[in-house]
Design a protein around this motif. Structure first.
Motif, PDB file in Angstrom:
ATOM      1  N   ASP A   1       0.848  -1.182   0.000  1.00  0.00           N
ATOM      2  CA  ASP A   1       0.000   0.000   0.000  1.00  0.00           C
ATOM      3  C   ASP A   1       0.896   1.248   0.000  1.00  0.00           C
ATOM      4  O   ASP A   1       2.062   1.166  -0.393  1.00  0.00           O
ATOM      5  CB  ASP A   1      -0.976  -0.007   1.186  1.00  0.00           C
ATOM      6  CG  ASP A   1      -0.246  -0.073   2.532  1.00  0.00           C
ATOM      7  OD1 ASP A   1       0.985   0.140   2.560  1.00  0.00           O
ATOM      8  OD2 ASP A   1      -0.911  -0.335   3.547  1.00  0.00           O
ATOM      9  N   THR A   2       0.373   2.365   0.457  1.00  0.00           N
ATOM     10  CA  THR A   2       1.161   3.607   0.444  1.00  0.00           C
ATOM     11  C   THR A   2       2.064   3.752   1.667  1.00  0.00           C
ATOM     12  O   THR A   2       2.663   4.811   1.884  1.00  0.00           O
ATOM     13  CB  THR A   2       0.221   4.826   0.377  1.00  0.00           C
ATOM     14  OG1 THR A   2      -0.731   4.737   1.437  1.00  0.00           O
ATOM     15  CG2 THR A   2      -0.493   4.877  -0.959  1.00  0.00           C
TER      16      THR A   2
ATOM     17  N   ASP B   1       6.241   1.801  -2.337  1.00  0.00           N
ATOM     18  CA  ASP B   1       4.794   1.997  -2.183  1.00  0.00           C
ATOM     19  C   ASP B   1       4.049   1.607  -3.457  1.00  0.00           C
ATOM     20  O   ASP B   1       4.514   1.855  -4.572  1.00  0.00           O
ATOM     21  CB  ASP B   1       4.478   3.461  -1.859  1.00  0.00           C
ATOM     22  CG  ASP B   1       4.927   3.860  -0.467  1.00  0.00           C
ATOM     23  OD1 ASP B   1       5.351   2.978   0.300  1.00  0.00           O
ATOM     24  OD2 ASP B   1       4.861   5.067  -0.153  1.00  0.00           O
ATOM     25  N   ASN B   2       2.872   0.979  -3.257  1.00  0.00           N
ATOM     26  CA  ASN B   2       1.944   0.678  -4.347  1.00  0.00           C
ATOM     27  C   ASN B   2       2.601  -0.120  -5.476  1.00  0.00           C
ATOM     28  O   ASN B   2       2.431   0.181  -6.658  1.00  0.00           O
ATOM     29  CB  ASN B   2       1.347   1.975  -4.914  1.00  0.00           C
ATOM     30  CG  ASN B   2       0.639   2.789  -3.861  1.00  0.00           C
ATOM     31  OD1 ASN B   2      -0.193   2.270  -3.122  1.00  0.00           O
ATOM     32  ND2 ASN B   2       0.975   4.068  -3.780  1.00  0.00           N
TER      33      ASN B   2
ATOM     34  N   ILE C   1      -2.649  -3.973   5.418  1.00  0.00           N
ATOM     35  CA  ILE C   1      -2.412  -3.374   4.104  1.00  0.00           C
ATOM     36  C   ILE C   1      -3.664  -2.616   3.705  1.00  0.00           C
ATOM     37  O   ILE C   1      -4.738  -3.199   3.565  1.00  0.00           O
ATOM     38  CB  ILE C   1      -2.083  -4.454   3.046  1.00  0.00           C
ATOM     39  CG1 ILE C   1      -1.059  -5.442   3.604  1.00  0.00           C
ATOM     40  CG2 ILE C   1      -1.590  -3.811   1.767  1.00  0.00           C
ATOM     41  CD1 ILE C   1       0.239  -4.808   4.060  1.00  0.00           C
TER      42      ILE C   1
ATOM     43  N   SER D   1      -4.925   0.801  -1.431  1.00  0.00           N
ATOM     44  CA  SER D   1      -4.382   0.497  -2.752  1.00  0.00           C
ATOM     45  C   SER D   1      -3.680  -0.854  -2.814  1.00  0.00           C
ATOM     46  O   SER D   1      -3.470  -1.391  -3.905  1.00  0.00           O
ATOM     47  CB  SER D   1      -3.397   1.594  -3.163  1.00  0.00           C
ATOM     48  OG  SER D   1      -2.368   1.720  -2.201  1.00  0.00           O
ATOM     49  N   GLY D   2      -3.281  -1.429  -1.701  1.00  0.00           N
ATOM     50  CA  GLY D   2      -2.569  -2.701  -1.714  1.00  0.00           C
ATOM     51  C   GLY D   2      -3.492  -3.874  -1.467  1.00  0.00           C
ATOM     52  O   GLY D   2      -4.377  -3.818  -0.611  1.00  0.00           O
TER      53      GLY D   2
ATOM     54  N   GLY E   1      -5.242  -8.576   2.833  1.00  0.00           N
ATOM     55  CA  GLY E   1      -4.586  -7.372   3.310  1.00  0.00           C
ATOM     56  C   GLY E   1      -4.906  -7.052   4.755  1.00  0.00           C
ATOM     57  O   GLY E   1      -4.245  -6.220   5.377  1.00  0.00           O
TER      58      GLY E   1
END
Length: 374
Positions: free
Chosen positions: A200-201, A228-229, A255, A258-259, A277
């Motif tokens: 993720d970020t 990230d990502n 997570i 975005s992940g 996640g």
């Protein structure tokens, strides 16, 4: 006045006034006089969704002049009547994750439901009706107090479904002296393991490692903000062993957004950990590798590392165009070479005696082998 001792401690937490907001009048206030009374209070099931436990309550009495000036006060944990003298409740047995190590270390919760203080307790436990083990607990449990007890490891013979049985010593009430939990055998996998991690970020919060049956880290990775990502995929070839995969998240929130998270499977598609996640602060999972390579990894079957143990030199064969790395069990890099020859000889005469790992990589394929230096 009733004070909640356990959940909030800032001069404790007031949850109710037994005598109402303004209390009751006391007419005899001469020095040495004694006042007694009896009050009935119905315990609520919860306060703001948090269950109320009688063992967490303290009674506080104070004397005030008018409605503002408190002259004196005192608090005490109550004593209890109408209960057995000696009664230890085996309250719970913690869940045990599947393991291939051949031993488990159970954790239980015991609660003193008796009037007498508990200071010693024999706890007997076994797995799959095998040999029993006794742990002699010592401590200090007053009435309605509870404690988590971590029991020493007990060995057992693996079955498809395993059952842990636990009992505490006989007392005045034996109906609450036993407990049990079941746990499955670990998954059997081939030696080729595929790891996928979609960050993720906040990739810098994540890391992972693989450990062998002795607890040594044989593969690991950590991340930073530049990761990230992104989707990271790994392919490993492990020897036959009981292996453990550990995933870590320092933030404890898993997570996010975005992940997609992390997944783990072997080269034949056996899912060890399904894509997820929602990992909180992380997880740990064991599996039993048989050391057999999956399709596409068979070029690594001919790799040989000898002599093992070694004293002065280590020979590695069939490693042409590979990257060779040697690590200590603490992860210190001892040797690195890219584009290896078919036959490699490494001087290990300066290495300290102990266990080392040799990691051999080619493209997307990686295999890790263990050797010893005398």
């Amino acid at each position: 006045m009733v004070i909640w001792v356990n959940n909030y401690v800032h001069q404790h937490r007031l949850i109710d006034l037994l005598t109402g907001q303004w209390g009751i009048d006391i007419s005899n206030t001469t020095a040495g006089s004694f006042y007694s009374n009896e009050f009935t209070y119905a315990l609520p099931d919860d306060i703001n969704g948090i269950p109320v436990k009688i063992q967490d309550l303290e009674v506080v009495v104070f004397i005030a002049e008018t409605t503002q000036y408190v002259v004196s006060g005192n608090g005490a944990l109550p004593s209890y009547t109408g209960i057995s003298s000696n009664d230890i409740n085996l309250k719970s047995v913690s869940q045990i994750n599947p393991t291939c190590l051949g031993s488990v270390s159970p954790t239980i919760s015991i609660e003193n439901l008796g009037a007498n203080e508990a200071t010693t307790l024999d706890i007997t436990y076994s797995v799959n009706d095998g040999p029993s083990q006794v742990y002699s607990w010592t401590g200090n449990l007053s009435t309605f107090q509870e404690e988590e007890v971590a029991l020493p490891a007990i060995a057992f013979t693996q079955q498809a479904t395993n059952t842990l049985n636990i009992s505490v010593a006989s007392d005045d009430v034996n109906e609450n002296n036993t407990g049990a939990t079941s746990f499955d055998a670990v998954l059997e996998t081939i030696g080729t393991i595929l790891l996928s991690f979609d960050t993720d970020t906040f990739a810098h919060q994540n890391s992972w490692d693989f450990r062998d049956s002795s607890g040594n880290i044989i593969e690991s990775e950590s991340y930073n903000s530049s990761d990230d990502n992104q989707l990271f995929t790994y392919r490993f070839n492990f020897d036959a062993d009981c292996l453990e995969f550990n995933m870590y998240d320092t933030s404890g929130n898993g997570i996010l957004g975005s992940g997609d998270g992390v997944s783990l499977e072997d080269g034949n598609g056996v899912v060890i950990y399904a894509l997820n996640g929602d990992i909180g602060s992380g997880f740990s999972i064991q599996f039993n590798s048989d050391g057999v390579l999956g399709l596409g990894d068979n070029d690594f079957t001919s790799i040989e590392v000898f002599p093992n143990p070694a004293s002065s030199v280590l020979h590695i064969s069939n490693v042409e165009n590979t990257t060779i790395e040697i690590y200590t069990i603490l992860g210190q890099v001892m040797f690195t070479k890219e584009n290896g020859f078919d036959q490699e000889t490494i001087d290990v005469s300066s290495y300290k005696s102990g266990t080392y790992f040799i990691k051999i990589s080619k493209g997307a394929f990686t295999t890790t082998k263990k050797f010893t230096v005398l």
